[in-house]
Design an enzyme around this catalytic site. Structure first.
Site, PDB file in Angstrom:
ATOM      1  N   GLY A 160      66.830 -20.025 -28.366  1.00 16.78           N
ATOM      2  CA  GLY A 160      66.605 -19.632 -29.837  1.00 16.78           C
ATOM      3  C   GLY A 160      68.002 -19.912 -30.480  1.00 16.78           C
ATOM      4  O   GLY A 160      69.025 -20.095 -29.746  1.00 16.78           O
ATOM      5  N   CYS A 207      68.658 -20.423 -21.770  1.00 17.01           N
ATOM      6  CA  CYS A 207      69.458 -20.484 -22.700  1.00 17.01           C
ATOM      7  C   CYS A 207      69.735 -19.120 -23.568  1.00 17.01           C
ATOM      8  O   CYS A 207      70.296 -18.180 -23.045  1.00 17.01           O
ATOM      9  CB  CYS A 207      68.921 -21.626 -23.917  1.00 17.01           C
ATOM     10  SG  CYS A 207      70.387 -22.467 -24.953  1.00 17.01           S
ATOM     11  N   TYR A 208      69.345 -19.035 -24.912  1.00 14.70           N
ATOM     12  CA  TYR A 208      69.607 -17.732 -25.397  1.00 14.70           C
ATOM     13  C   TYR A 208      68.950 -16.540 -24.558  1.00 14.70           C
ATOM     14  O   TYR A 208      69.434 -15.817 -24.409  1.00 14.70           O
ATOM     15  CB  TYR A 208      68.859 -17.634 -26.862  1.00 14.70           C
ATOM     16  CG  TYR A 208      68.896 -16.495 -27.640  1.00 14.70           C
ATOM     17  CD1 TYR A 208      69.814 -15.999 -28.556  1.00 14.70           C
ATOM     18  CD2 TYR A 208      67.865 -15.282 -27.698  1.00 14.70           C
ATOM     19  CE1 TYR A 208      69.865 -14.886 -29.100  1.00 14.70           C
ATOM     20  CE2 TYR A 208      67.983 -14.381 -28.214  1.00 14.70           C
ATOM     21  CZ  TYR A 208      68.922 -14.100 -29.143  1.00 14.70           C
ATOM     22  OH  TYR A 208      68.959 -12.713 -29.998  1.00 14.70           O
ATOM     23  N   HIS A 239      67.881 -26.105 -20.383  1.00 13.10           N
ATOM     24  CA  HIS A 239      66.555 -26.248 -20.515  1.00 13.10           C
ATOM     25  C   HIS A 239      65.884 -27.026 -19.333  1.00 13.10           C
ATOM     26  O   HIS A 239      65.619 -28.114 -19.528  1.00 13.10           O
ATOM     27  CB  HIS A 239      66.408 -26.913 -21.895  1.00 13.10           C
ATOM     28  CG  HIS A 239      66.944 -26.223 -23.137  1.00 13.10           C
ATOM     29  ND1 HIS A 239      66.067 -25.069 -23.407  1.00 13.10           N
ATOM     30  CD2 HIS A 239      67.992 -26.160 -23.672  1.00 13.10           C
ATOM     31  CE1 HIS A 239      66.653 -24.440 -24.616  1.00 13.10           C
ATOM     32  NE2 HIS A 239      67.962 -25.099 -24.790  1.00 13.10           N
ATOM     33  N   GLU A 247      62.923 -27.285 -19.050  1.00 11.93           N
ATOM     34  CA  GLU A 247      61.559 -27.710 -19.505  1.00 11.93           C
ATOM     35  C   GLU A 247      61.345 -29.064 -20.112  1.00 11.93           C
ATOM     36  O   GLU A 247      60.455 -29.721 -19.994  1.00 11.93           O
ATOM     37  CB  GLU A 247      60.866 -26.570 -20.607  1.00 11.93           C
ATOM     38  CG  GLU A 247      61.675 -26.700 -21.731  1.00 11.93           C
ATOM     39  CD  GLU A 247      62.901 -25.543 -21.850  1.00 11.93           C
ATOM     40  OE1 GLU A 247      63.370 -25.392 -20.853  1.00 11.93           O
ATOM     41  OE2 GLU A 247      63.369 -25.377 -22.750  1.00 11.93           O
ATOM     42  N   ASP A 303      38.948 -31.649 -31.491  1.00 14.25           N
ATOM     43  CA  ASP A 303      38.716 -30.197 -31.214  1.00 14.25           C
ATOM     44  C   ASP A 303      37.015 -29.640 -31.363  1.00 14.25           C
ATOM     45  O   ASP A 303      36.738 -29.041 -30.749  1.00 14.25           O
ATOM     46  CB  ASP A 303      39.735 -29.318 -32.062  1.00 14.25           C
ATOM     47  CG  ASP A 303      41.151 -29.711 -31.990  1.00 14.25           C
ATOM     48  OD1 ASP A 303      41.298 -30.494 -30.860  1.00 14.25           O
ATOM     49  OD2 ASP A 303      42.055 -29.446 -32.635  1.00 14.25           O
ATOM     50  N   LYS A 358      46.554 -29.231 -26.810  1.00 11.39           N
ATOM     51  CA  LYS A 358      45.645 -30.413 -27.218  1.00 11.39           C
ATOM     52  C   LYS A 358      45.392 -31.226 -25.768  1.00 11.39           C
ATOM     53  O   LYS A 358      44.238 -31.662 -25.665  1.00 11.39           O
ATOM     54  CB  LYS A 358      46.585 -31.192 -28.067  1.00 11.39           C
ATOM     55  CG  LYS A 358      45.775 -32.398 -28.746  1.00 11.39           C
ATOM     56  CD  LYS A 358      44.847 -31.854 -29.859  1.00 11.39           C
ATOM     57  CE  LYS A 358      44.005 -32.709 -30.718  1.00 11.39           C
ATOM     58  NZ  LYS A 358      43.535 -32.280 -31.805  1.00 11.39           N
TER      59      LYS A 358
END
Ligand code: XMP
Length: 508
Positions: free
Chosen positions: A55, A82-83, A169, A171, A227, A366
């Site tokens: 964040g 992180c945060y 990070h 990810e 969708d 998605k």
């Protein structure tokens, strides 16, 4: 719905969706909730592990998002990123300070101590760092696992309590072995089974929809986009013969698109209604060239046509929508309570009287929706469709619309999509725009005075910003030559080389 879920608590980090997707890629279902989520709700969710996101704030600044300290003694493993890591350390008695020198970008990280998080990895790693604060003193029970040139605690752990943290990070792709680190947390610490699959998702949703609607009929506004098409395919499996799909064809679809949608869905066990409303829409748009006005008229007309049709099905009790997980996260509310106004063209009427909403895709990202569509047998060209605005080609024709202009753009756009599609260029969205400019040209011995088509091709990750695609000149030449030769009424082709901002992707 899933017996095994990882809870991601959002502290405002830009990568929350990415974290959730990465966890799912490991075969573990994940949900994102706001940082304020109560302990009671967390207990109800009963996660096998929690991940606290990054964040933009400083943990010690007033009004920073905080969580309860008790979160760390619930007996549920926690990974702070992180945060999230700084917060865990701060709340448990450690110290967080501004860095002497902020760390940004791909940074070498040295692993100092064996840990389940780094199982199978060499001691020298590269990771994406992006921080101006860092943990300087660890709380009791914690140990440092890794450092960088300027960050003494690049990864930390309190293994006895199942608490772990990365200052970097894991990810993002820039953290080369980030996925292995996440897997180590999920499987080594949380003991995940990793059995979340799209098959399960489909089965669970099929059962849930059947239970919810019973023998009642369900109405879906089918736009032909990814969708709503996948939603229709899933519902036709769950409740064959109870689904009514209304496809309002406003006449602004791409070449052959309306017919393709009709062909696919008339083969399924659903009641498929195609309303060819092009004349009505064109009539309403006569003399209109202002973009916002065009959009509003199209949205309003869409609702009217849909409502007129819906009236014919008075026995319908539920409304289905192809809402997907990012829509739910963005709206920040319980999506089942409201009908999203921006989901379909202009939004569906709020005053329609239904027993409830059916949104079988609202837990999926998605790429997962696409996988579900493929598993349900929808063709690739439909599943991998580019984003297409609700008002369709109407906002890719600058100025007043006519049937002739629509036909002309449809042909030019088909050529653009065919040529760029088969070129394998790296480009995320590409289409043709019919400008309102006519210019002089020469064809054989004759002078022409015809329209200019603009090509738009962009690269983007999120469609919020974009770069124009650096397409090879040979490809551009081929497209220009084909359009001017094959599409009567066009004698000039230009390439749009603006980024967003300042331009937008669409021209209107
Ligand atoms: P802009 O033009 O704002 O477009 O840069 C960003 C992305 O959104 C798509 N777009 C729309 N999608 N309804 C939609 O569902 C709309 O009215 C609409 N307008 C733009 C656009 O194609 C691009 O991918």
């Amino acid at each position: 719905m899933n017996s095994e879920v990882v809870l991601i608590l959002d502290f405002g980090g830009q990568y929350k969706e990415l974290i959730a997707r990465r966890v799912r890629e490991c075969g573990v279902y994940s949900v994102i909730k706001p940082y304020k989520t109560s302990l009671e709700e967390i207990r109800k969710i009963n996660p096998i592990g929690m991940i606290l996101t990054g964040g933009p704030n400083s943990v010690y600044a007033p009004e920073s998002p905080l969580c309860s300290k008790e979160l760390f003694s619930m007996g549920i493993p926690v990974l702070g990123i992180c945060y999230g890591m700084q917060l865990m350390n701060y709340l448990l008695g450690g110290t967080v300070n501004p860095c002497e020198k902020s760390e940004y970008g791909r940074i070498p990280v040295t692993i100092d101590r064996p840990s389940v998080l780094f199982e199978g990895l060499s001691p020298e790693q590269v990771a994406l760092m992006s921080h101006t604060d860092q943990v300087s003193v660890l709380p009791e029970g914690f140990e440092s696992l890794a450092h960088t040139a300027t960050c003494p605690n690049a990864a930390v752990a309190n293994p006895a309590k199942g608490l772990y943290g990365f200052q970097f990070h894991p990810e993002v792709e820039n953290t080369v072995h980030g996925m292995e680190m996440l897997k180590n947390f999920l499987f080594g610490v949380c003991h995940a089974r990793g059995d979340y699959t799209m098959d399960d998702y489909i089965d669970t949703q099929v059962a849930a929809v059947r239970e919810k609607v019973g023998k009642d009929k369900v109405l879906l506004a089918l736009s032909g986009g990814v969708d709503s098409s996948v939603c229709a395919a899933l519902l036709s499996k769950a409740i064959p013969n109870q689904l009514v799909c209304i496809f309002v064809d406003h006449g602004f679809m791409r070449k052959n698109e309306g017919d393709e949608i009709e062909r696919i869905f008339t083969k399924k066990d659903v009641e498929f209604v195609r309303v060819n409303a092009a004349d009505r829409f064109l009539e309403k748009l006569r003399g209109v060239s202002e973009p916002e006005q065009k959009r509003k008229i199209i949205g309003k007309e869409f609702v009217e046509v849909f409502q007129e049709q819906a009236k014919r099905f008075s026995d319908v009790k539920y409304l289905a929508q192809g809402t997907i997980y990012p829509d739910v996260i963005e709206s920040g509310t319980d999506s089942s309570a409201t009908i999203k106004s921006h989901h379909n063209v202009g939004g569906l009427p709020k005053n329609m009287d239904f027993k409830g909403l059916v949104e079988p895709l609202n837990g999926l990202f998605k790429d997962e929706v696409r996988r579900v569509g493929k598993m349900l047998g929808l063709p690739n060209y439909l599943i991998n469709r580019q984003p297409f605005p609700g008002p369709g080609l109407a906002i890719r024709i600058i100025g007043e619309l006519t049937r002739e202009k629509l036909d002309l753009l449809r042909e030019a756009d088909a050529i653009v999509r065919e040529e760029i599609g088969k070129s394998r260029s790296k480009v995320n969205q590409y289409f043709a725009v019919l400008t309102n400019v006519r210019s002089v040209g020469v064809m054989g011995d004759d002078r022409t005075y015809d329209y200019t088509v603009a090509l738009r091709a962009v690269t983007t990750n999120d469609f919020m910003t974009c770069e124009y695609a650096k397409l090879p000149h040979s490809l551009l030449s081929k497209i220009a030559s084909r359009i001017t030769n094959e599409v009567k009424g066009v004698n000039r082709v230009v390439y749009d080389i603006t980024s967003k901002p300042p331009a937008t992707i669409e021209w209107e």
